[in-house]
Design an enzyme around this catalytic site. Structure first.
Site, PDB file in Angstrom:
ATOM      1  N   ILE A  51       3.951  -0.764   4.114  1.00 14.37           N
ATOM      2  CA  ILE A  51       2.619  -1.179   4.556  1.00 14.37           C
ATOM      3  C   ILE A  51       2.049  -2.104   3.494  1.00 14.37           C
ATOM      4  CG2 ILE A  51       0.277  -0.366   5.002  1.00 14.37           C
ATOM      5  CD1 ILE A  51       1.586   1.094   6.984  1.00 14.37           C
ATOM      6  N   LEU A  65       0.831  -1.216   0.000  1.00 11.18           N
ATOM      7  CA  LEU A  65       0.000   0.000   0.000  1.00 11.18           C
ATOM      8  C   LEU A  65       0.855   1.250   0.000  1.00 11.18           C
ATOM      9  CD1 LEU A  65      -2.554  -1.142   2.722  1.00 11.18           C
ATOM     10  CD2 LEU A  65      -3.021  -0.890   0.275  1.00 11.18           C
ATOM     11  N   GLY A  66       2.021   1.140   0.537  1.00 13.17           N
ATOM     12  CA  GLY A  66       2.887   2.311   0.588  1.00 13.17           C
ATOM     13  C   GLY A  66       4.223   1.955   1.198  1.00 13.17           C
ATOM     14  N   THR A  67       5.180   2.825   0.954  1.00  9.44           N
ATOM     15  CA  THR A  67       6.496   2.640   1.575  1.00  9.44           C
ATOM     16  C   THR A  67       6.910   3.948   2.209  1.00  9.44           C
ATOM     17  OG1 THR A  67       7.417   3.118  -0.591  1.00  9.44           O
ATOM     18  CG2 THR A  67       7.636   0.859   0.183  1.00  9.44           C
ATOM     19  N   ARG A 109      10.279   5.771   4.875  1.00  6.86           N
ATOM     20  CA  ARG A 109      11.698   5.677   5.212  1.00  6.86           C
ATOM     21  C   ARG A 109      11.963   4.491   6.117  1.00  6.86           C
ATOM     22  NH1 ARG A 109      12.520  10.882   8.198  1.00  6.86           N
ATOM     23  NH2 ARG A 109      10.272  10.678   8.275  1.00  6.86           N
ATOM     24  N   LYS A 123       1.862  -3.023   9.001  1.00  7.42           N
ATOM     25  CA  LYS A 123       3.027  -2.144   8.865  1.00  7.42           C
ATOM     26  C   LYS A 123       4.272  -2.926   9.253  1.00  7.42           C
ATOM     27  CE  LYS A 123       4.750   2.468   9.538  1.00  7.42           C
ATOM     28  NZ  LYS A 123       4.469   3.866   9.788  1.00  7.42           N
ATOM     29  N   ASN A 164       5.591  14.540  11.745  1.00  6.71           N
ATOM     30  CA  ASN A 164       5.707  14.057  10.359  1.00  6.71           C
ATOM     31  C   ASN A 164       4.389  14.279   9.638  1.00  6.71           C
ATOM     32  OD1 ASN A 164       6.950  12.936   8.157  1.00  6.71           O
ATOM     33  ND2 ASN A 164       6.748  10.811   8.844  1.00  6.71           N
TER      34      ASN A 164
HETATM   35  N1  ATP Z   1      -3.797   1.746   7.082  1.00 10.15           N
HETATM   36  C1  ATP Z   1      -3.492   2.041   5.832  1.00 10.15           C
HETATM   37  N2  ATP Z   1      -4.303   1.721   4.817  1.00 10.15           N
HETATM   38  C2  ATP Z   1      -3.991   2.020   3.543  1.00 10.15           C
HETATM   39  N3  ATP Z   1      -2.841   2.647   3.166  1.00 10.15           N
HETATM   40  C3  ATP Z   1      -1.977   3.000   4.137  1.00 10.15           C
HETATM   41  C4  ATP Z   1      -2.248   2.716   5.509  1.00 10.15           C
HETATM   42  N4  ATP Z   1      -1.223   3.195   6.245  1.00 10.15           N
HETATM   43  C5  ATP Z   1      -0.339   3.739   5.384  1.00 10.15           C
HETATM   44  N5  ATP Z   1      -0.776   3.625   4.102  1.00 10.15           N
HETATM   45  C6  ATP Z   1      -0.086   4.088   2.901  1.00 10.15           C
HETATM   46  O1  ATP Z   1       1.310   3.806   3.062  1.00 10.15           O
HETATM   47  C7  ATP Z   1       2.073   5.013   3.020  1.00 10.15           C
HETATM   48  C8  ATP Z   1       3.239   4.919   3.984  1.00 10.15           C
HETATM   49  O2  ATP Z   1       2.758   4.695   5.291  1.00 10.15           O
HETATM   50  P1  ATP Z   1       3.484   5.283   6.586  1.00 10.15           P
HETATM   51  O3  ATP Z   1       3.562   6.771   6.432  1.00 10.15           O
HETATM   52  O4  ATP Z   1       2.802   4.775   7.799  1.00 10.15           O
HETATM   53  O5  ATP Z   1       4.948   4.663   6.417  1.00 10.15           O
HETATM   54  P2  ATP Z   1       6.337   5.230   6.940  1.00 10.15           P
HETATM   55  O6  ATP Z   1       7.367   4.220   6.618  1.00 10.15           O
HETATM   56  O7  ATP Z   1       6.211   5.572   8.382  1.00 10.15           O
HETATM   57  O8  ATP Z   1       6.512   6.536   6.065  1.00 10.15           O
HETATM   58  P3  ATP Z   1       7.342   7.875   6.338  1.00 10.15           P
HETATM   59  O9  ATP Z   1       8.459   7.897   5.341  1.00 10.15           O
HETATM   60  O10 ATP Z   1       6.351   8.973   6.083  1.00 10.15           O
HETATM   61  O11 ATP Z   1       7.799   7.876   7.755  1.00 10.15           O
HETATM   62  C9  ATP Z   1       1.072   6.129   3.349  1.00 10.15           C
HETATM   63  O12 ATP Z   1       1.432   7.332   2.736  1.00 10.15           O
HETATM   64  C10 ATP Z   1      -0.233   5.583   2.755  1.00 10.15           C
HETATM   65  O13 ATP Z   1      -0.331   5.906   1.380  1.00 10.15           O
END
Ligand code: ATP
Length: 436
Positions: free
Chosen positions: A169, A161-163, A165, A184, A280
């Protein structure tokens, strides 16, 4: 605004009585002292603003009470728990922090579901539940280790769903209940256990708020030791970033921006009242759950969340949302966490929602669009940068009070909310009436 302390009290949850932690520095190794500090981070007296109105407290209380209890799988009927130990498996961990406790505290008929011995009075029953709940064991994770889980056995893991740093997810299906959840993942060995534990704890304990993503109980690691993970509700639509990008730089409009900000500011006010700073805030970390009307909006990603006044090391990573004081910092310089960094980011997100693009790349005088804004702000140049022209006087005030390098002059989340709710944000457009 209801604080977490009040939520806990209302839900009859006892907070642990441990000493106020010393500020935590980032990037340290996981020493026993650090471990304790991570677990203690929710302790301490929340500050409450005198100006908080009783009406607003009631509103949040109502919001929370109307927030339907749900398990992680969104199932209308929960799976009865088989045994106490099953609480520690990811399957049964698909129970949401706050709502679950809410159910515990308010519904006697759920006794069999929670699998605790019968008690003589409701109070005894609730306190037994508390003792048996992982909710109150949050400060003793060293005794409750991160559970190893065979992912394949419990979930069908689907697309990414996303990546970010720190990890990624993935969408997954909980095999037993067939419900969709988001997992996550934090790859090992890159992720320090202390960072994972801290993020889980903040995510889990902020979950009671209806505009904060639901995080389900339990910290896990994959059985092949490649990643830590925890489980969250799945957002089926998109992040605010995707929603704004879909407008082709037109922005989502004043009405939708107001809806998004009502939700986001409610969440941030809640965090700030607990002396927590998100650190953030960006469009990617604001999730939109509905397809059309922005009626369900939640804040996510508490990986950088820290208590106010914590000393942190600045990492080399500047983005559009960073306040001027962050852009002027050199790598490894120490910073003291302050709510005003969230306020700046909210000012940027407001501009981004309204205009469909960012006001500048970096809040540094080396970046011309920012330099122009700062010149106007400091009255060194009377000409307002053109990109701010469509905004009303009140909206300009919001920008002046969020995107100011003088961080002590920035508004609180509550000030922002009052302005955004009440005021018109765009100048009225004079429509030329044809003369016949
Ligand atoms: N519960 C969720 N359901 C659907 N998509 C999600 C969910 N949580 C996160 N995402 C997607 O995944 C992406 C990354 O999630 P998240 O910001 O939690 O990761 P991170 O590794 O902490 O990122 P960052 O680089 O911002 O610290 C989000 O921008 C969103 O698009």
């Amino acid at each position: 605004m209801e604080t977490l302390g009040r939520v806990w009290n209302r839900l009859s949850i006892r907070r642990p009585t441990i000493a106020t932690p010393e500020p935590v520095e980032e990037e340290d190794d996981m020493t026993p002292e650090k471990t304790r500090e991570v677990f203690q981070m929710f302790n301490g007296t929340p500050t409450r603003r005198k100006s908080e109105s009783a009406h607003h407290h009631r509103a949040i209380l109502n919001q929370m009470e109307n927030h339907q209890p749900r398990n992680a799988t969104q199932s209308p009927k929960r799976q009865p728990r088989i045994s106490e130990s099953s609480m520690d498996t990811p399957g049964s961990s698909l129970r949401r922090n706050s709502t679950e406790t809410h159910v515990f505290a308010n519904r006697a008929h759920l006794h069999s579901d929670i699998n605790v011995p019968a008690c003589s009075s409701e109070d005894d029953r609730i306190s037994t539940i508390r003792r048996n709940s992982l909710f109150v064991k949050r400060g003793s994770v060293t005794m409750e280790p991160i559970k190893k889980v065979d992912l394949e056995a419990v979930y069908t893991v689907n697309k990414q769903l996303g990546t970010g740093r720190f990890g990624y997810i993935k969408l997954a299906e909980h095999k037993q209940s067939k419900h969709r959840i988001a997992i996550k993942f934090f790859p090992r060995p890159q992720t320090k256990q202390t960072d994972f534990v801290r993020e889980y704890n903040y995510s889990f304990f902020l979950s009671p708020h209806q505009n904060i993503i639901d995080t389900y109980e339990g910290m896990f690691q994959s059985s092949d030791d490649t990643a830590y993970f925890f489980v969250q509700e799945f957002c089926p639509r998109a992040s605010l970033r995707e929603a704004v990008e879909a407008t082709n730089q037109a922005g989502i409009g004043e009405a939708n921006t107001k809806k998004v900000f009502a939700a986001v500011l409610s969440a941030i006010e809640f965090m700030h009242d607990e002396n927590l700073v998100h650190r953030n805030l960006k469009a990617e970390n604001i999730l939109i759950f509905d397809a059309n009307d922005y009626s369900k909006v939640k804040v996510t990603d508490f990986g950088l969340t820290r208590k106010v006044d914590t000393t942190v090391k600045y990492l080399e990573y500047v983005n559009n949302y960073h306040a001027a004081e962050l852009c002027d910092t050199v790598v490894n310089e120490k910073l003291v966490v302050n709510k005003s960094t969230d306020i700046w980011a909210l000012g940027i997100i407001f501009f981004y929602c309204m205009k469909g693009k960012f006001p500048w790349q970096k809040a540094s005088i080396m970046c011309k669009p920012y330099w122009e804004w700062e010149q106007w702000l400091k009255r060194k140049n009377p000409a307002l940068p053109k990109k701010f022209n469509p905004f009303s006087e009140k909206a300009l005030k919001l920008f002046k009070k969020s995107l100011t390098p003088r961080f002590k002059d920035r508004w609180s989340a509550k000030d922002m909310r009052k302005c955004l709710v009440k005021e018109k944000l765009l100048k009225s457009v004079k429509v030329a009436v044809p003369y016949y």
